[in-house]
Design a protein around this motif. Sequence first.
Motif, PDB file in Angstrom:
ATOM      1  N   TRP A 174       0.821  -1.217   0.000  1.00 25.80           N
ATOM      2  CA  TRP A 174       0.000   0.000   0.000  1.00 25.80           C
ATOM      3  C   TRP A 174       0.852   1.263   0.000  1.00 25.80           C
ATOM      4  O   TRP A 174       0.348   2.351  -0.267  1.00 25.80           O
ATOM      5  CB  TRP A 174      -0.963  -0.008   1.179  1.00 25.80           C
ATOM      6  N   TYR A 175       2.155   1.106   0.256  1.00 25.36           N
ATOM      7  CA  TYR A 175       3.024   2.289   0.232  1.00 25.36           C
ATOM      8  C   TYR A 175       3.311   2.788  -1.180  1.00 25.36           C
ATOM      9  O   TYR A 175       4.007   3.801  -1.350  1.00 25.36           O
ATOM     10  CB  TYR A 175       4.317   2.002   0.995  1.00 25.36           C
ATOM     11  N   ASN A 176       2.764   2.124  -2.195  1.00 26.15           N
ATOM     12  CA  ASN A 176       2.835   2.667  -3.558  1.00 26.15           C
ATOM     13  C   ASN A 176       2.275   4.087  -3.612  1.00 26.15           C
ATOM     14  O   ASN A 176       2.752   4.925  -4.374  1.00 26.15           O
ATOM     15  CB  ASN A 176       2.045   1.779  -4.523  1.00 26.15           C
ATOM     16  N   ARG A 177       1.247   4.347  -2.801  1.00 20.11           N
ATOM     17  CA  ARG A 177       0.629   5.673  -2.822  1.00 20.11           C
ATOM     18  C   ARG A 177       1.597   6.751  -2.347  1.00 20.11           C
ATOM     19  O   ARG A 177       1.576   7.873  -2.862  1.00 20.11           O
ATOM     20  CB  ARG A 177      -0.636   5.681  -1.968  1.00 20.11           C
ATOM     21  N   ALA A 178       2.445   6.416  -1.387  1.00 21.92           N
ATOM     22  CA  ALA A 178       3.390   7.398  -0.855  1.00 21.92           C
ATOM     23  C   ALA A 178       4.624   7.540  -1.733  1.00 21.92           C
ATOM     24  O   ALA A 178       5.395   8.491  -1.551  1.00 21.92           O
ATOM     25  CB  ALA A 178       3.825   6.988   0.559  1.00 21.92           C
ATOM     26  N   GLY A 179       4.814   6.603  -2.699  1.00 23.50           N
ATOM     27  CA  GLY A 179       6.004   6.631  -3.546  1.00 23.50           C
ATOM     28  C   GLY A 179       5.665   6.908  -4.992  1.00 23.50           C
ATOM     29  O   GLY A 179       5.469   8.049  -5.398  1.00 23.50           O
ATOM     30  N   VAL A 180       5.564   5.829  -5.775  1.00 22.16           N
ATOM     31  CA  VAL A 180       5.418   5.991  -7.219  1.00 22.16           C
ATOM     32  C   VAL A 180       4.146   6.737  -7.597  1.00 22.16           C
ATOM     33  O   VAL A 180       4.158   7.589  -8.501  1.00 22.16           O
ATOM     34  CB  VAL A 180       5.482   4.612  -7.929  1.00 22.16           C
TER      35      VAL A 180
ATOM     36  N   ARG B 134       2.522   8.989  -5.924  1.00 20.76           N
ATOM     37  CA  ARG B 134       2.672  10.413  -5.588  1.00 20.76           C
ATOM     38  C   ARG B 134       3.613  11.107  -6.562  1.00 20.76           C
ATOM     39  O   ARG B 134       3.285  12.173  -7.106  1.00 20.76           O
ATOM     40  CB  ARG B 134       3.186  10.548  -4.158  1.00 20.76           C
ATOM     41  N   VAL B 135       4.781  10.503  -6.799  1.00 21.25           N
ATOM     42  CA  VAL B 135       5.799  11.150  -7.627  1.00 21.25           C
ATOM     43  C   VAL B 135       5.346  11.247  -9.085  1.00 21.25           C
ATOM     44  O   VAL B 135       5.563  12.261  -9.751  1.00 21.25           O
ATOM     45  CB  VAL B 135       7.132  10.384  -7.523  1.00 21.25           C
ATOM     46  N   MET B 136       4.686  10.190  -9.585  1.00 20.12           N
ATOM     47  CA  MET B 136       4.288  10.165 -10.993  1.00 20.12           C
ATOM     48  C   MET B 136       2.935  10.831 -11.236  1.00 20.12           C
ATOM     49  O   MET B 136       2.461  10.876 -12.370  1.00 20.12           O
ATOM     50  CB  MET B 136       4.249   8.716 -11.491  1.00 20.12           C
ATOM     51  N   GLY B 137       2.300  11.346 -10.187  1.00 13.23           N
ATOM     52  CA  GLY B 137       1.051  12.070 -10.362  1.00 13.23           C
ATOM     53  C   GLY B 137      -0.153  11.175 -10.615  1.00 13.23           C
ATOM     54  O   GLY B 137      -1.143  11.614 -11.216  1.00 13.23           O
ATOM     55  N   PHE B 138      -0.092   9.917 -10.140  1.00 12.50           N
ATOM     56  CA  PHE B 138      -1.211   8.995 -10.323  1.00 12.50           C
ATOM     57  C   PHE B 138      -2.312   9.186  -9.268  1.00 12.50           C
ATOM     58  O   PHE B 138      -3.339   8.510  -9.316  1.00 12.50           O
ATOM     59  CB  PHE B 138      -0.726   7.545 -10.280  1.00 12.50           C
ATOM     60  N   CYS B 139      -2.079  10.063  -8.323  1.00  9.75           N
ATOM     61  CA  CYS B 139      -3.084  10.376  -7.314  1.00  9.75           C
ATOM     62  C   CYS B 139      -2.986  11.865  -6.976  1.00  9.75           C
ATOM     63  O   CYS B 139      -1.991  12.519  -7.300  1.00  9.75           O
ATOM     64  CB  CYS B 139      -2.892   9.514  -6.059  1.00  9.75           C
ATOM     65  N   THR B 140      -3.992  12.378  -6.302  1.00  4.28           N
ATOM     66  CA  THR B 140      -4.030  13.793  -5.986  1.00  4.28           C
ATOM     67  C   THR B 140      -3.335  14.069  -4.645  1.00  4.28           C
ATOM     68  O   THR B 140      -3.177  13.145  -3.830  1.00  4.28           O
ATOM     69  CB  THR B 140      -5.482  14.284  -5.899  1.00  4.28           C
TER      70      THR B 140
ATOM     71  N   ASP C 151      12.993  13.589  -6.412  1.00  2.00           N
ATOM     72  CA  ASP C 151      11.574  13.568  -6.044  1.00  2.00           C
ATOM     73  C   ASP C 151      11.244  12.304  -5.246  1.00  2.00           C
ATOM     74  O   ASP C 151      10.486  12.355  -4.266  1.00  2.00           O
ATOM     75  CB  ASP C 151      10.691  13.643  -7.293  1.00  2.00           C
ATOM     76  N   TYR C 152      11.807  11.178  -5.685  1.00  8.90           N
ATOM     77  CA  TYR C 152      11.590   9.931  -4.948  1.00  8.90           C
ATOM     78  C   TYR C 152      12.240   9.994  -3.569  1.00  8.90           C
ATOM     79  O   TYR C 152      11.708   9.437  -2.596  1.00  8.90           O
ATOM     80  CB  TYR C 152      12.129   8.739  -5.740  1.00  8.90           C
ATOM     81  N   THR C 153      13.388  10.659  -3.477  1.00 12.04           N
ATOM     82  CA  THR C 153      14.054  10.799  -2.179  1.00 12.04           C
ATOM     83  C   THR C 153      13.195  11.596  -1.215  1.00 12.04           C
ATOM     84  O   THR C 153      13.005  11.215  -0.052  1.00 12.04           O
ATOM     85  CB  THR C 153      15.426  11.483  -2.348  1.00 12.04           C
ATOM     86  N   LYS C 154      12.657  12.727  -1.693  1.00 16.46           N
ATOM     87  CA  LYS C 154      11.793  13.546  -0.840  1.00 16.46           C
ATOM     88  C   LYS C 154      10.554  12.751  -0.410  1.00 16.46           C
ATOM     89  O   LYS C 154      10.140  12.810   0.753  1.00 16.46           O
ATOM     90  CB  LYS C 154      11.377  14.812  -1.582  1.00 16.46           C
ATOM     91  N   ALA C 155       9.963  12.005  -1.353  1.00 14.48           N
ATOM     92  CA  ALA C 155       8.772  11.217  -1.029  1.00 14.48           C
ATOM     93  C   ALA C 155       9.099  10.147   0.010  1.00 14.48           C
ATOM     94  O   ALA C 155       8.311   9.904   0.936  1.00 14.48           O
ATOM     95  CB  ALA C 155       8.220  10.573  -2.297  1.00 14.48           C
ATOM     96  N   LYS C 156      10.250   9.513  -0.139  1.00 15.21           N
ATOM     97  CA  LYS C 156      10.658   8.485   0.828  1.00 15.21           C
ATOM     98  C   LYS C 156      10.835   9.087   2.205  1.00 15.21           C
ATOM     99  O   LYS C 156      10.390   8.512   3.217  1.00 15.21           O
ATOM    100  CB  LYS C 156      11.971   7.839   0.379  1.00 15.21           C
ATOM    101  N   GLU C 157      11.487  10.251   2.284  1.00 13.39           N
ATOM    102  CA  GLU C 157      11.734  10.880   3.583  1.00 13.39           C
ATOM    103  C   GLU C 157      10.425  11.223   4.290  1.00 13.39           C
ATOM    104  O   GLU C 157      10.285  11.008   5.502  1.00 13.39           O
ATOM    105  CB  GLU C 157      12.608  12.126   3.386  1.00 13.39           C
ATOM    106  N   VAL C 158       9.476  11.743   3.546  1.00 10.82           N
ATOM    107  CA  VAL C 158       8.168  12.067   4.141  1.00 10.82           C
ATOM    108  C   VAL C 158       7.462  10.785   4.580  1.00 10.82           C
ATOM    109  O   VAL C 158       6.875  10.715   5.675  1.00 10.82           O
ATOM    110  CB  VAL C 158       7.302  12.853   3.137  1.00 10.82           C
ATOM    111  N   MET C 159       7.510   9.758   3.741  1.00  8.29           N
ATOM    112  CA  MET C 159       6.846   8.496   4.055  1.00  8.29           C
ATOM    113  C   MET C 159       7.388   7.882   5.340  1.00  8.29           C
ATOM    114  O   MET C 159       6.625   7.487   6.226  1.00  8.29           O
ATOM    115  CB  MET C 159       7.031   7.506   2.901  1.00  8.29           C
TER     116      MET C 159
END
Length: 307
Positions: free
Chosen positions: A148-154, A156-162, A229-237
Motif C-alpha cells: 500500500w506504500y505505492n501511494r506514498a512513492g510511485v 505520488r511522484v508520478m502524479g497517479f493520485c491527488t 523527487d523519490y528521495t523527498k517522497a521516501k523521507e516524508v513516508m
Amino acid sequence: MDHGQRAGGFDLEAIRREVADDFDEELEMELDEERLEQLADAVGGAPRPPQMDRKRYFRELFRLQHELVRLQDWVQTQKLRVVVIFEGRDSAGKGGAIKRITQRLNPRVCRVAALPAPSERERTQWYFQRYVSHLPAGGEIVLFDRSWYNRAGVERVMGFCTPDEVEEFFRSVPEFERMLVRSGIIVLKYWFSITDEEQELRFTMRIHDPLKQWKLSPMDVQSRRLWEDYTKAKEVMLARTHIPEAPWWVVEAVDKKKARLNCIAHLLSQIPYGEVEHPPVHLPERERHNDYARQPVPPEMFVPAVF
C-alpha cells in the motif's frame, strides 16, 4: 558395495548428488550475479567496494534458511499471521531478498503478494481494499513485494493520485496498521536503501544485459530522472508512517549479499519462535501386485533428449 558406501539402502553418491542438486538453484543465481559483476566492469563506472566473501555468504545463507524453516513450522503450528513489507527504490534488491526467504519454504505457508497496477474497478474502491484480500490467515506468512506504500512513492511522484489522496493515505495508514497489529497480525516493514551511483550502475547493467532487460520498465527509467523527487517522497513516508506498532527498518543494500543476510537475520529476531516436534516419518513398503504390468510409454510422447 559395502555398508559404508550405502545409507538406508541408497548409494551415498546418489544422496550426495541429490543434496548438491538441491543447492544448485542458489548457485545458479549467484553465478548469474557473477556474470552481472563482470558486466559492471565492462560498462565502467566508479570502483565498487569489495563484496562479501562467497563461501561465508553461502554458509550464513544456508544457516539462516534453516532457521526460516523452523520459523515457518512455528508460524504454522501456532497459527500466527505475519506480514512483511518490502519497499525501496527500483533495483534495490527487494526481489533477491524475497527469493532467498521463500526458496526453502512451503508456498502454502509463505507466499508473495506482488500486485499489478490497479484496475478501473479497483481505483474506485477504498484504497486499502485490494490489499486486505491478500492478508494472511492463521499459520501464514505474506511477503508484500511493494505494498500500500505505492501511494506514498510511485503514485505520488508520478502524479497517479491527488495531493488530497496522499494526505488521506498518511492519515489512514497508521490507523490501518495499528488495526492489523491489534487483530494479532505481526507487521514488519523493510526499506532497501541504495545510493544514486549504485542504482545508475544496476540500471545500466540491465540495459546491456538481454536476460535482465525485461526488469527495466518505462517507470523505472523515469525513476532515474526523478531521483530527488523519490528521495523527498521516501523521507516524508518514513517520517509519517514510522510508528511504534509497525516501525520501518532500513536495509543497507549496496552489497546485495549482506543485505539479504541482514534482512533475514533481523526478520528472524522479530518473531520469537521455538522448536516444533514432528513425529517420525516411516516410509511404508510399496505394495506389489502380480497381476499388474507397467505399460510402455509410446516413443512419440517423450520430450526429445537434446541434452
